[in-house]
Design an enzyme around this catalytic site. Structure first.
Site, PDB file in Angstrom:
ATOM      1  CG  HIS A   1      -1.839   1.185   1.279  1.00 27.55           C
ATOM      2  ND1 HIS A   1      -2.986   1.277   0.530  1.00 27.55           N
ATOM      3  CD2 HIS A   1      -1.765   2.343   1.984  1.00 27.55           C
ATOM      4  CE1 HIS A   1      -3.585   2.420   0.772  1.00 27.55           C
ATOM      5  NE2 HIS A   1      -2.866   3.096   1.655  1.00 27.55           N
TER       6      HIS A   1
ATOM      7  CG  HIS B   1      -9.520   3.741   3.990  1.00 28.56           C
ATOM      8  ND1 HIS B   1     -10.027   3.735   5.256  1.00 28.56           N
ATOM      9  CD2 HIS B   1      -8.181   3.949   4.149  1.00 28.56           C
ATOM     10  CE1 HIS B   1      -9.068   3.957   6.136  1.00 28.56           C
ATOM     11  NE2 HIS B   1      -7.938   4.093   5.488  1.00 28.56           N
TER      12      HIS B   1
ATOM     13  CG  ASP C   1      -3.417  12.619   0.973  1.00 33.96           C
ATOM     14  OD1 ASP C   1      -2.462  12.672   1.763  1.00 33.96           O
ATOM     15  OD2 ASP C   1      -3.840  11.550   0.502  1.00 33.96           O
TER      16      ASP C   1
END
Length: 757
Positions: A54, A105, A127
């Site tokens: 990830h 997610h 972000d």
């Protein structure tokens, strides 16, 4: 006893649980080679989360060459920040910049639907904050298993509630997304989250730690045991198949979100940026402090020293490894000049945000982390953040790909009589993948803050950026996983084409792309073939359209046991519109006699279609052809029609074909219409084909000649296909019959409430 660097040097043969942390034998050996010794427990934790699939993209990085090979200087000129930053940034004119990104997610949302989805929204918002922008809106492309399966009924309500609960509390409108059902997502739902934010061009900030002596400040929520391993580990392993029942194996803890803490964190960050008192900011998402410290140091011009025992905790007895691995939410890390620390702390105190100086930028090239005066981490930061493993996974075209493509839909029984066609229209309108998403979107606040111009069920969401000029942006996300399964290269370009078209039908000019590439296990050569084809298809498609990929996300291991999801490269397209008042609505208006025009070519294309899937449970053949030059022409004409006031409504044709577009157009506009089919083509093909590059537009009678002459002059096929009929209260299709709008609405809006409400 704390495992220090000195202890690691003195006990080189001490056994370590690296396999349990997801590291391979050769990866562990490489860590020892980098350090010249065994890692400490804290270092092992850092490398394990940062080298996870990830966080490190170790199976996908080798394919990023397609982005660089297909990004021209003209495309790069549109970007202020691109791949490798927290989020992509583009210049939209008038001194405004927009940042947007799409992330996954997935695995946490299966384990704990509400918190998994909620913290997915929280992470993508941070972000955007880290780039210096104010978040403006979110979107949520979602994929679930069979709609009537018990586990879908477990995860879907929680995921929808989590997306809405977090976004609503933040005061961010949810302006669009997708809800798609397919049995392949059973046990592995996809929860992708997009956020878009805006800033003045000069306010752009990039995350880096530079300037020896500058201070490292952790601010936001306290660090806890929730989320240890979180998304970094969960998203780097295949589910075994029993996680949803009583046999669930021990899994990392899913993060727990607090949107009210994030709300004040947003305002705090914006004030810190406005005051000019930060050198760089990094959010703490996947891999937590391990990520923030190593990435900031790696992107800077020196090293970093962090005193880990100064980190504010909300759990007693946490070890250094746990603190570094925790993915507790609502945390940011800032690099601040010593002269600005007091001002920084005053702003945080004003917003009641906990802020703690935990370290400083140092000379050299080492990230050193101490715990009560003893060194527990001493590593080159680039080896943690940017120089992890990179694999060229075996690639092999699936052995059954030829037979899948040969098993086309041509032999499927088709409706032919007027009664059969009428019944099929109603059946398709009520199918789970085509039915109204109102049950979902009513749980979201779509209009908070007053900047929303278009939202679901429109083809794209649109948000106003500049109150003075009306400048705004439109966003759409799309992907038909069945198309990608049949042909990953073409299927991904079809996803790009649809998102591009959905932005254009609003009147906005497509400008840039983000993506979230959801696939099965990278250890499966067939999955890697799908992935490589998809990346290449998207990169080459963007080059043909002239719009850059600004960033995105790769999500592997989306499978349960040996069953992978449909390959699902979700593509997000952002477009700019100089004045949102000239937007094109989706639903037709009430002006009698407006002409309905069908733009584009209709062919007998049913491979991977919603009709084949819903009616026959069939997947096979080839997806529709994609013509990106035509898509670009179509977009140019739609934007020109919007600027010149020639189009009063527009709706693209995609899943369900013309029939579904007509259903949605009349129901959204609450106005009837009469439709004329082409006598030279099969009515079934005209109604249900999913040929790409088509749009239904409504044109005022006064503008019909001017608009059609423009289409003809530029070589875009068009056909007069109907008229608006406000008095009828029906959708009348020549050769099929009439369907009253209340009957259509009952079919279209009743499905999701019956399943989940």
């Amino acid at each position: 006893m704390t495992d220090t660097v000195d202890n690691a040097k003195a006990t080189p043969e001490q056994a370590q649980p690296y396999r349990e942390l997801g590291l391979k034998d050769d990866e562990y050996a490489r860590i020892r080679e980098i350090l010249g010794r065994r890692p400490t427990d804290a270092e092992l934790a850092m490398y394990s989360v940062m080298w996870s699939e990830h966080c490190s993209y170790k199976s996908s990085k080798v394919h990023w060459k397609h982005w660089s090979a297909n990004t021209t200087p003209e495309m790069k000129a549109k970007m202020l920040a691109g791949i490798g930053e927290n989020a992509g940034v583009v210049d939209i004119g008038d001194g405004w910049a927009v940042t947007f990104k799409l992330e996954s997610h997935n695995h946490p949302s299966y384990v704990e639907p509400y918190q998994g989805a909620a913290t997915g929204v929280g992470g993508i918002v941070r972000d955007i904050m880290a780039m210096g922008a104010r978040p403006l809106a979110v979107m949520d492309p979602l994929r679930f298993g069979a709609p009537d399966h018990p586990d879908t009924k477990r995860v879907l309500p929680g995921i929808v509630s989590g997306v809405g609960g977090y976004g609503n509390c933040l005061g961010l409108p949810n302006i669009g997304g997708e809800v798609v059902f397919d049995p392949s997502y059973q046990g592995n739902p996809l929860v992708n989250a997009l956020c878009v934010g805006a800033m003045r061009v000069e306010d752009l900030h990039l995350a880096h730690a530079s300037g020896t002596g500058n201070k490292v400040i952790l601010f936001g929520a306290r660090t806890g045991l929730d989320g240890i391993g979180g998304v970094s580990v969960l998203a780097s392993e295949t589910f075994s198949g029993d996680e949803g029942g009583t046999g669930r194996k021990k899994l990392p803890a899913v993060q727990v979100g607090d949107p009210f803490t994030e709300k004040v964190l947003i305002e705090c960050c914006l004030e810190l940026f406005a005051e000019g008192i930060v050198v760089g900011i990094q959010d703490l998402g996947g891999a937590g402090l391990s990520c923030a410290t190593s990435e900031l140091a790696s992107a800077g011009d020196g090293g970093m020293h962090v005193e880990l025992d100064r980190v504010p905790l909300r759990a007693k007895g946490m070890t250094p490894a746990e603190i570094l691995s925790s993915e507790s939410q609502e945390r940011m890390c800032a690099v601040v000049k010593p002269s600005d620390v007091d001002a920084f702390m005053r702003v945080c105190a004003k917003w009641d945000v906990i802020a703690t100086e935990i370290g400083e930028v140092t000379e050299g090239d080492r990230l050193i982390i101490t715990w009560h005066g003893e060194t527990v981490v001493d590593v080159p930061p680039r080896t943690v953040a940017h120089e992890g493993p990179m694999y060229e996974r075996p690639i092999e075209r699936p052995h059954d790909q030829d037979s899948l493509q040969a098993n086309g839909p041509e032999q499927l029984a088709r409706p032919s009589t007027p009664d059969e066609l009428r019944a099929e229209i109603l059946r398709m309108a009520a199918s789970p993948n085509l039915a109204s998403r109102r049950w979902v979107t009513e749980q979201y606040d779509r209009y908070v803050r007053g900047g929303t111009v278009l939202a679901q069920p429109s083809d794209s969401g649109m948000i106003r950026v500049d109150e003075q000029t009306g400048r705004g942006v439109a966003l759409a996300t799309d992907c038909n996983g069945r198309f990608v399964k049949l042909d990953p290269y073409t299927g991904t370009q079809l996803a790009l084409a649809e998102a591009y078209r959905n932005v254009a039908v609003s009147g906005a000019t497509p400008l840039a792309v983000t993506n979230c590439l959801n696939f099965g296990s990278p250890e499966d050569p067939a999955v890697m073939w799908q992935f490589e084809q998809a990346v290449r298809g998207l990169a080459e498609g963007c080059k043909e359209l002239g719009i850059p990929v600004t960033g995105g996300n790769v999500s592997f291991y989306n499978q349960t046991g040996s069953t992978a999801i449909l390959p699902t490269p979700v593509v997000g397209v952002l477009g700019v519109i100089d004045d949102v008042r000239r937007r094109i609505p989706t639903g037709i208006g009430a002006e009698a006699g407006e002409t309905l025009l069908l733009l584009g070519d209709t062919r007998d294309e049913f491979g991977g279609s919603e009709w084949a899937h819903e009616v026959h449970g069939h997947l096979g053949g080839l997806p529709p052809k994609v013509d990106l030059a035509r898509e670009k022409l179509l977009a140019d004409i739609l934007v020109a029609g919007s600027r010149d006031g020639m189009i009063s409504a527009a709706h693209d044709l995609s899943d369900g074909g013309l029939a579904q577009t007509l259903v949605e157009t009349v129901l959204i506009g609450e106005v009837g219409a009469r439709v004329f089919l082409d006598p030279d083509q099969d009515p079934f093909v005209q109604l249900f084909s999913e040929s790409a590059g088509r749009v239904l537009v409504a044109v005022p009678r006064s503008e019909e000649l001017r608009f059609t002459e423009m289409c003809t002059a530029r070589g875009l096929p068009w056909r007069r296909t109907g008229v608006v009929d406000p008095e009828s209260g029906t959708l009348e299709i020549q050769g099929v019959g009439e369907i009253a709008l209340p009957e259509l609405r009952e079919a279209w809006e009743g499905t999701l409430p019956a399943l989940f409400g």
